[in-house]
Design a protein around this motif. Structure first.
Motif, PDB file in Angstrom:
ATOM      1  N   GLY A 690       0.808  -1.212   0.000  1.00 22.97           N
ATOM      2  CA  GLY A 690       0.000   0.000   0.000  1.00 22.97           C
ATOM      3  C   GLY A 690       0.842   1.264   0.000  1.00 22.97           C
ATOM      4  O   GLY A 690       0.380   2.328   0.427  1.00 22.97           O
ATOM      5  N   GLU A 691       2.074   1.155  -0.519  1.00 23.73           N
ATOM      6  CA  GLU A 691       3.001   2.294  -0.548  1.00 23.73           C
ATOM      7  C   GLU A 691       2.757   3.066  -1.847  1.00 23.73           C
ATOM      8  O   GLU A 691       3.509   2.965  -2.825  1.00 23.73           O
ATOM      9  CB  GLU A 691       4.432   1.765  -0.458  1.00 23.73           C
ATOM     10  CG  GLU A 691       5.465   2.815  -0.154  1.00 23.73           C
ATOM     11  CD  GLU A 691       6.869   2.245  -0.234  1.00 23.73           C
ATOM     12  OE1 GLU A 691       7.795   3.050  -0.388  1.00 23.73           O
ATOM     13  OE2 GLU A 691       7.031   1.012  -0.154  1.00 23.73           O
ATOM     14  N   ARG A 692       1.710   3.880  -1.872  1.00 21.87           N
ATOM     15  CA  ARG A 692       1.212   4.432  -3.129  1.00 21.87           C
ATOM     16  C   ARG A 692       2.169   5.453  -3.755  1.00 21.87           C
ATOM     17  O   ARG A 692       2.362   5.457  -4.964  1.00 21.87           O
ATOM     18  CB  ARG A 692      -0.162   5.056  -2.914  1.00 21.87           C
ATOM     19  CG  ARG A 692      -1.208   4.046  -2.430  1.00 21.87           C
ATOM     20  CD  ARG A 692      -2.580   4.663  -2.414  1.00 21.87           C
ATOM     21  NE  ARG A 692      -3.032   4.928  -3.757  1.00 21.87           N
ATOM     22  CZ  ARG A 692      -3.894   5.893  -4.088  1.00 21.87           C
ATOM     23  NH1 ARG A 692      -4.371   6.689  -3.156  1.00 21.87           N
ATOM     24  NH2 ARG A 692      -4.267   6.075  -5.335  1.00 21.87           N
ATOM     25  N   TRP A 693       2.728   6.359  -2.943  1.00 19.92           N
ATOM     26  CA  TRP A 693       3.637   7.341  -3.526  1.00 19.92           C
ATOM     27  C   TRP A 693       4.864   6.642  -4.107  1.00 19.92           C
ATOM     28  O   TRP A 693       5.290   6.939  -5.231  1.00 19.92           O
ATOM     29  CB  TRP A 693       4.061   8.365  -2.479  1.00 19.92           C
ATOM     30  CG  TRP A 693       4.722   9.573  -3.091  1.00 19.92           C
ATOM     31  CD1 TRP A 693       4.137  10.750  -3.420  1.00 19.92           C
ATOM     32  CD2 TRP A 693       6.112   9.701  -3.446  1.00 19.92           C
ATOM     33  NE1 TRP A 693       5.060  11.621  -3.964  1.00 19.92           N
ATOM     34  CE2 TRP A 693       6.296  10.999  -3.998  1.00 19.92           C
ATOM     35  CE3 TRP A 693       7.213   8.859  -3.365  1.00 19.92           C
ATOM     36  CZ2 TRP A 693       7.521  11.468  -4.453  1.00 19.92           C
ATOM     37  CZ3 TRP A 693       8.453   9.316  -3.828  1.00 19.92           C
ATOM     38  CH2 TRP A 693       8.588  10.603  -4.361  1.00 19.92           C
ATOM     39  N   GLY A 694       5.434   5.707  -3.355  1.00 20.13           N
ATOM     40  CA  GLY A 694       6.594   4.967  -3.853  1.00 20.13           C
ATOM     41  C   GLY A 694       6.244   4.160  -5.090  1.00 20.13           C
ATOM     42  O   GLY A 694       7.057   4.032  -6.015  1.00 20.13           O
ATOM     43  N   TYR A 695       5.036   3.603  -5.133  1.00 21.88           N
ATOM     44  CA  TYR A 695       4.586   2.846  -6.297  1.00 21.88           C
ATOM     45  C   TYR A 695       4.582   3.745  -7.532  1.00 21.88           C
ATOM     46  O   TYR A 695       5.084   3.365  -8.602  1.00 21.88           O
ATOM     47  CB  TYR A 695       3.193   2.287  -6.016  1.00 21.88           C
ATOM     48  CG  TYR A 695       2.584   1.493  -7.143  1.00 21.88           C
ATOM     49  CD1 TYR A 695       2.976   0.178  -7.387  1.00 21.88           C
ATOM     50  CD2 TYR A 695       1.610   2.048  -7.969  1.00 21.88           C
ATOM     51  CE1 TYR A 695       2.415  -0.561  -8.428  1.00 21.88           C
ATOM     52  CE2 TYR A 695       1.041   1.325  -8.999  1.00 21.88           C
ATOM     53  CZ  TYR A 695       1.451   0.019  -9.233  1.00 21.88           C
ATOM     54  OH  TYR A 695       0.905  -0.711 -10.260  1.00 21.88           O
ATOM     55  N   ALA A 696       4.031   4.947  -7.392  1.00 23.26           N
ATOM     56  CA  ALA A 696       3.992   5.873  -8.517  1.00 23.26           C
ATOM     57  C   ALA A 696       5.398   6.304  -8.919  1.00 23.26           C
ATOM     58  O   ALA A 696       5.714   6.446 -10.112  1.00 23.26           O
ATOM     59  CB  ALA A 696       3.143   7.093  -8.157  1.00 23.26           C
ATOM     60  N   ASP A 697       6.263   6.516  -7.933  1.00 25.26           N
ATOM     61  CA  ASP A 697       7.643   6.915  -8.220  1.00 25.26           C
ATOM     62  C   ASP A 697       8.354   5.833  -9.038  1.00 25.26           C
ATOM     63  O   ASP A 697       9.074   6.126 -10.003  1.00 25.26           O
ATOM     64  CB  ASP A 697       8.371   7.164  -6.900  1.00 25.26           C
ATOM     65  CG  ASP A 697       9.736   7.806  -7.091  1.00 25.26           C
ATOM     66  OD1 ASP A 697       9.884   8.620  -8.029  1.00 25.26           O
ATOM     67  OD2 ASP A 697      10.641   7.518  -6.289  1.00 25.26           O
ATOM     68  N   THR A 698       8.146   4.565  -8.676  1.00 27.19           N
ATOM     69  CA  THR A 698       8.751   3.465  -9.420  1.00 27.19           C
ATOM     70  C   THR A 698       8.153   3.362 -10.818  1.00 27.19           C
ATOM     71  O   THR A 698       8.868   3.031 -11.787  1.00 27.19           O
ATOM     72  CB  THR A 698       8.574   2.145  -8.648  1.00 27.19           C
ATOM     73  OG1 THR A 698       9.154   2.276  -7.350  1.00 27.19           O
ATOM     74  CG2 THR A 698       9.241   0.988  -9.368  1.00 27.19           C
ATOM     75  N   LEU A 699       6.871   3.643 -10.960  1.00 28.93           N
ATOM     76  CA  LEU A 699       6.258   3.629 -12.288  1.00 28.93           C
ATOM     77  C   LEU A 699       6.929   4.635 -13.220  1.00 28.93           C
ATOM     78  O   LEU A 699       7.093   4.379 -14.425  1.00 28.93           O
ATOM     79  CB  LEU A 699       4.764   3.953 -12.175  1.00 28.93           C
ATOM     80  CG  LEU A 699       3.833   2.838 -11.695  1.00 28.93           C
ATOM     81  CD1 LEU A 699       2.424   3.389 -11.489  1.00 28.93           C
ATOM     82  CD2 LEU A 699       3.796   1.689 -12.714  1.00 28.93           C
ATOM     83  N   VAL A 700       7.298   5.782 -12.682  1.00 27.03           N
ATOM     84  CA  VAL A 700       7.958   6.795 -13.513  1.00 27.03           C
ATOM     85  C   VAL A 700       9.286   6.265 -14.045  1.00 27.03           C
ATOM     86  O   VAL A 700       9.608   6.411 -15.241  1.00 27.03           O
ATOM     87  CB  VAL A 700       8.164   8.097 -12.709  1.00 27.03           C
ATOM     88  CG1 VAL A 700       8.968   9.097 -13.527  1.00 27.03           C
ATOM     89  CG2 VAL A 700       6.835   8.699 -12.316  1.00 27.03           C
ATOM     90  N   VAL A 701      10.089   5.632 -13.188  1.00 27.70           N
ATOM     91  CA  VAL A 701      11.368   5.075 -13.624  1.00 27.70           C
ATOM     92  C   VAL A 701      11.135   3.931 -14.609  1.00 27.70           C
ATOM     93  O   VAL A 701      11.862   3.780 -15.600  1.00 27.70           O
ATOM     94  CB  VAL A 701      12.180   4.590 -12.411  1.00 27.70           C
ATOM     95  CG1 VAL A 701      13.546   4.070 -12.852  1.00 27.70           C
ATOM     96  CG2 VAL A 701      12.364   5.721 -11.407  1.00 27.70           C
ATOM     97  N   ARG A 702      10.106   3.150 -14.358  1.00 29.14           N
ATOM     98  CA  ARG A 702       9.790   2.047 -15.279  1.00 29.14           C
ATOM     99  C   ARG A 702       9.381   2.591 -16.642  1.00 29.14           C
ATOM    100  O   ARG A 702       9.720   1.998 -17.685  1.00 29.14           O
ATOM    101  CB  ARG A 702       8.671   1.190 -14.692  1.00 29.14           C
ATOM    102  CG  ARG A 702       8.392  -0.087 -15.463  1.00 29.14           C
ATOM    103  CD  ARG A 702       7.349  -0.945 -14.758  1.00 29.14           C
ATOM    104  NE  ARG A 702       7.214  -2.246 -15.378  1.00 29.14           N
ATOM    105  CZ  ARG A 702       6.405  -2.518 -16.411  1.00 29.14           C
ATOM    106  NH1 ARG A 702       5.665  -1.550 -16.945  1.00 29.14           N
ATOM    107  NH2 ARG A 702       6.351  -3.735 -16.924  1.00 29.14           N
ATOM    108  N   ALA A 703       8.648   3.708 -16.664  1.00 27.15           N
ATOM    109  CA  ALA A 703       8.256   4.306 -17.948  1.00 27.15           C
ATOM    110  C   ALA A 703       9.483   4.709 -18.751  1.00 27.15           C
ATOM    111  O   ALA A 703       9.563   4.488 -19.974  1.00 27.15           O
ATOM    112  CB  ALA A 703       7.356   5.509 -17.698  1.00 27.15           C
ATOM    113  N   GLU A 704      10.477   5.315 -18.104  1.00 23.15           N
ATOM    114  CA  GLU A 704      11.715   5.699 -18.790  1.00 23.15           C
ATOM    115  C   GLU A 704      12.480   4.478 -19.256  1.00 23.15           C
ATOM    116  O   GLU A 704      13.087   4.474 -20.338  1.00 23.15           O
ATOM    117  CB  GLU A 704      12.567   6.542 -17.860  1.00 23.15           C
ATOM    118  CG  GLU A 704      13.877   7.026 -18.463  1.00 23.15           C
ATOM    119  CD  GLU A 704      13.691   8.037 -19.591  1.00 23.15           C
ATOM    120  OE1 GLU A 704      14.655   8.280 -20.321  1.00 23.15           O
ATOM    121  OE2 GLU A 704      12.574   8.581 -19.734  1.00 23.15           O
ATOM    122  N   THR A 705      12.440   3.406 -18.439  1.00 21.69           N
ATOM    123  CA  THR A 705      13.125   2.168 -18.816  1.00 21.69           C
ATOM    124  C   THR A 705      12.499   1.572 -20.074  1.00 21.69           C
ATOM    125  O   THR A 705      13.201   1.151 -21.010  1.00 21.69           O
ATOM    126  CB  THR A 705      13.059   1.156 -17.654  1.00 21.69           C
ATOM    127  OG1 THR A 705      13.655   1.735 -16.492  1.00 21.69           O
ATOM    128  CG2 THR A 705      13.772  -0.137 -18.002  1.00 21.69           C
TER     129      THR A 705
END
Length: 753
Positions: A690-705
């Motif tokens: 349920g770590e929503r902010w961290g989840y979104a932060d990781t999604l951003v890096v995944r999008a760049e990847t």
């Protein structure tokens, strides 16, 4: 024939059967044809002697006499038709939804006895006003009449006894009773009478089910009961519908104020009228008192009245009168006096805090009792409508009730008792918050901050209940702010600990405004207490959020002073976290060498204290900085070591943080294929936790990847999911990413270390 009576119709039917005209009937009786006509059309009374003579002439064998006897009985009942309903309260407004509910309760009533509705709620909430208003709309349905009794359940004297009320009801119905009749015999007599003459029965201000039970009629009648307490026996034994009243809505309160003080006058100062209603908490009694003040003082403006009502310390004085029934303090006092000692003590002490919702555990700590006794007392207070149920098995007080409870605490509790209650409440919250944040970041605070748990039972969490720990912190944020302020105003020097304890929660959730407010409040409390340890810990906490928000100069100033204080005290844990925050700040302002040095120092301090998980967090940060200075192997080694420590301690939050940074490092070193599995694992953990902010932060890096791998559509889809989460969290980063997406030239790798 128009206007003919039932007896007249029966006589006409028998005459036709016998072929006898009215004139012939007159000849065979001792009455004139004119007189007979008037009697048969109801223009003259029907003597039973005449009915008997006509019955004999027509050979009805008593049938006509029985009809006459029934009509004579109806006439007698009509002459004694009770109509006891008091007039409805003038200026009744709103309550439309409640009136619909009450009407519906009659349509769906399935109980074998009378259709019974109980209107319940707090003192001054408008129960009697609603009951009388609704009863007035029903009374025409009951030609036999209406019975009313004020049972005085919560008046100054004793509640009325049901046998006395029964005597009044039976007397109103013209039913004599023997002096030796028992209560059950009188109840049976009332039910027998009302069985053939259904009525509306209103029982106002009931104290208990035992008080109203003997007064309940059988099927056909409708009973309306009002009470300040929940009469559970009525639902169980009489199938009653319970309607619980809430305060007036804002516009309803303004409308009521206009009915009393003048609509034009209120319309001219609408904003002040709304403020008056808010000060009254939507309580109809309070609004009526305010309206009466305005009506009797035509030169008083609504703005002036709103100003007079503003100070909480004198609000109950203003909402008072000589008559206890129209006095907010007086009507609450009547409910308070009915409480048992333990319940009254809980009520008084809740007045110190409970304008914000409070849990059973916190309330028990406040009252100095165990959970079982605390639960019992809160249940009794809720049953008396002195507290209101809130989400998550918590309760709160209407603010006028809270002001009264505070008065009673001031009058009946010594200063030492009040301070002791607040101290227990603070310690309960400190211990509970520590338990929650230790799930999120085990032992992050170290041993320098210890909470005395004697006499309290703090909220417990299992080691893997990360979602539960975050949910508890979110739910209790307002209460924690309130308790911290309460403790600080009473001079409790450890008040700073409570908001400081939430730092891991804020770090994970990024609730920026709440974090700044909480950290600022904590630092203020520590400085007021001249607590050097507290000042240093709170400086680090405030610096952490300021640094994340780009206020790096302010953060550095705080961190440098905090480092000096921790060093002087020998607080390794505190100095370690200050070094971590300093390293993050150096990273943000592009001073990687200084960041590496401070992270390395932090790791040594944590290792010396045996805080291995804290070492893992430092390695995660350090690995990212190594990557920025092209020390990729050192960075990767640091991050893998951090993952091993996190897995050894079964810490998914530390593992997800580290895998996020490892994925970002691989991407930075142009190895997107190695980055993606790390990011996907981090996402899976953060989704579960349920770590929503961290989840979104990781999604951003995944999008760049994905973009680096040539998967442009998947990249955009991933970025949109991140934006949706940030937007839902009302985080400003969502706006930045909206702009990034709109430019179609995204540069997504802007992740925080």
């Amino acid at each position: 024939m128009a206007g003919i009576t039932r007896f007249g119709m029966e006589v006409q039917r028998w005459r036709r059967q016998r072929g006898m005209s009215l004139a012939v009937l007159s000849e065979k009786t001792s009455f004139s044809e004119s007189y007979l006509s008037k009697v048969l059309h109801g223009h003259r009374p029907l003597p039973l002697s005449l009915a008997a003579e006509i019955d004999a002439v027509l050979g009805a064998k008593g049938a006509l006499l029985r009809v006459a006897e029934r009509e004579e009985g109806l006439t007698r009942w009509d002459a004694m038709r009770p109509s006891q309903l008091p007039p409805a309260l003038a200026g009744f407004v709103g309550r439309t939804e409640y009136l619909r509910t009450l009407d519906a309760s009659l349509r769906v009533a399935t109980a074998p006895g009378a259709a019974t509705t109980v209107i319940e709620g707090a003192s001054g909430i408008g129960k009697t006003a609603l009951a009388l208003h609704w009863a007035a709309s029903l009374v025409e349905r009951f030609p036999a009449g209406c019975l009313y009794a004020d049972l005085q359940g919560f008046d100054v004297g004793q509640p009325r006894q049901p046998d006395a009320v029964l005597d009044e009801f039976l007397g109103a119905l013209g039913v004599a009773r023997a002096a030796e009749d028992s209560l059950s015999q009188r109840t049976a007599r009332l039910r027998s009478v009302l069985a053939s003459r259904p009525m509306l029965v209103v029982l106002d201000n009931a104290a208990s089910y035992e008080q109203v039970r003997p007064l309940l009629p059988g099927a056909g009648s409708v009973v309306i009961i009002t009470s300040r307490v929940h009469l559970s026996g009525l639902a169980l034994h009489a199938g009653a519908t319970h309607v619980r009243l809430s305060p007036l809505r804002l516009q309803e309160g303004v409308q009521l104020l206009g009915e009393l003080a003048g609509r034009a006058r209120v319309a001219a100062e609408t904003a002040s009228a709304e403020l008056i209603v808010r000060h009254c908490g939507g309580l109809p009694l309070a609004v009526r008192i305010a309206g009466e003040h305005l009506a009797t003082q035509p030169h008083l403006t609504l703005r002036e009245m709103a100003h007079q009502l503003g100070p909480q310390s004198s609000r109950l004085d203003f909402l008072a009168s000589a008559d206890e029934t129209t006095n907010v303090r007086g009507v609450i006092d009547l409910s308070y006096r009915a409480l048992k000692p333990a319940e009254a003590a809980m009520f008084r002490l809740l007045g110190l805090h409970a304008q914000t919702p409070i849990s059973v555990g916190a309330a028990a700590a406040l009252a100095g009792t165990d959970i079982a006794c605390g639960t019992q007392s809160l249940s009794a207070l809720a049953n008396s409508h002195l507290v209101e149920s809130s989400a998550g098995q918590r309760v709160k007080m209407h603010h006028l009730v809270q002001l009264y409870a505070t008065e009673r605490a001031q009058a009946e509790e010594t200063p030492a008792q009040r301070d002791g209650a607040v101290d227990r409440l603070l310690r309960w919250y400190c211990a509970s918050a520590a338990n929650a944040t230790n799930v999120l970041a085990p032992d992050w605070a170290g041993r320098a901050i210890a909470v005395d748990t004697a006499g309290i039972s703090a909220q417990q969490f299992t080691f893997d209940d990360h979602a539960g720990a975050i949910a508890w912190c979110e739910t209790e944020l307002d209460a924690i702010t309130s308790v911290t302020h309460l403790a600080a105003t009473r001079g409790i020097s450890s008040a700073w600990i409570l908001p400081s304890t939430l730092q891991p929660f804020f770090y994970l959730t990024k609730k920026w405004s709440a974090w700044i407010d909480s950290a600022s409040q904590a630092l203020h409390c520590a400085k007021a207490a001249a607590d050097d340890l507290g000042i240093a810990r709170c400086q680090q906490n405030l610096a952490a959020v300021l640094s994340e928000l780009g206020k790096t100069d302010d953060a550095l100033t705080l961190l440098q002073d905090a480092t000096r204080r921790h060093h002087n005290r020998g607080d390794d844990e505190g100095q370690g976290w200050t070094a971590v925050t300093l390293g993050l700040t150096y990273t943000r302002i592009d001073r990687p060498d200084d960041a590496i040095a401070t992270f390395t120092e932090a790791a040594k301090l944590f290792e010396r204290g045996g805080l291995e998980l804290s070492v893992a967090v430092v390695h995660a940060m350090l690995g990212t900085v190594y990557g920025r200075v092209d020390r990729l192997d050192d960075g990767i080694d640091c991050l893998h070591e951090a993952i091993r420590i996190a897995q050894r301690h079964d810490s998914p939050l530390a593992e997800s943080l580290t895998r996020h940074h490892l994925g970002a490092l691989y991407l930075h070193s142009e190895q997107p294929q190695r980055a993606l599995p790390q990011l996907d694992r981090a996402l899976a953990i953060r989704r579960i936790q349920g770590e929503r902010w961290g989840y979104a932060d990781t999604l951003v890096v995944r999008a760049e990847t994905l973009k680096a791998m040539g998967e442009h559509e998947l990249s955009v889809e991933c970025l949109r999911e991140a934006i949706a989460v940030f937007d839902d969290l009302k985080d400003p980063r969502g706006l930045e990413l909206h702009a990034t997406l709109a430019t179609t030239t995204p540069s997504f790798l802007d992740t925080e270390p």
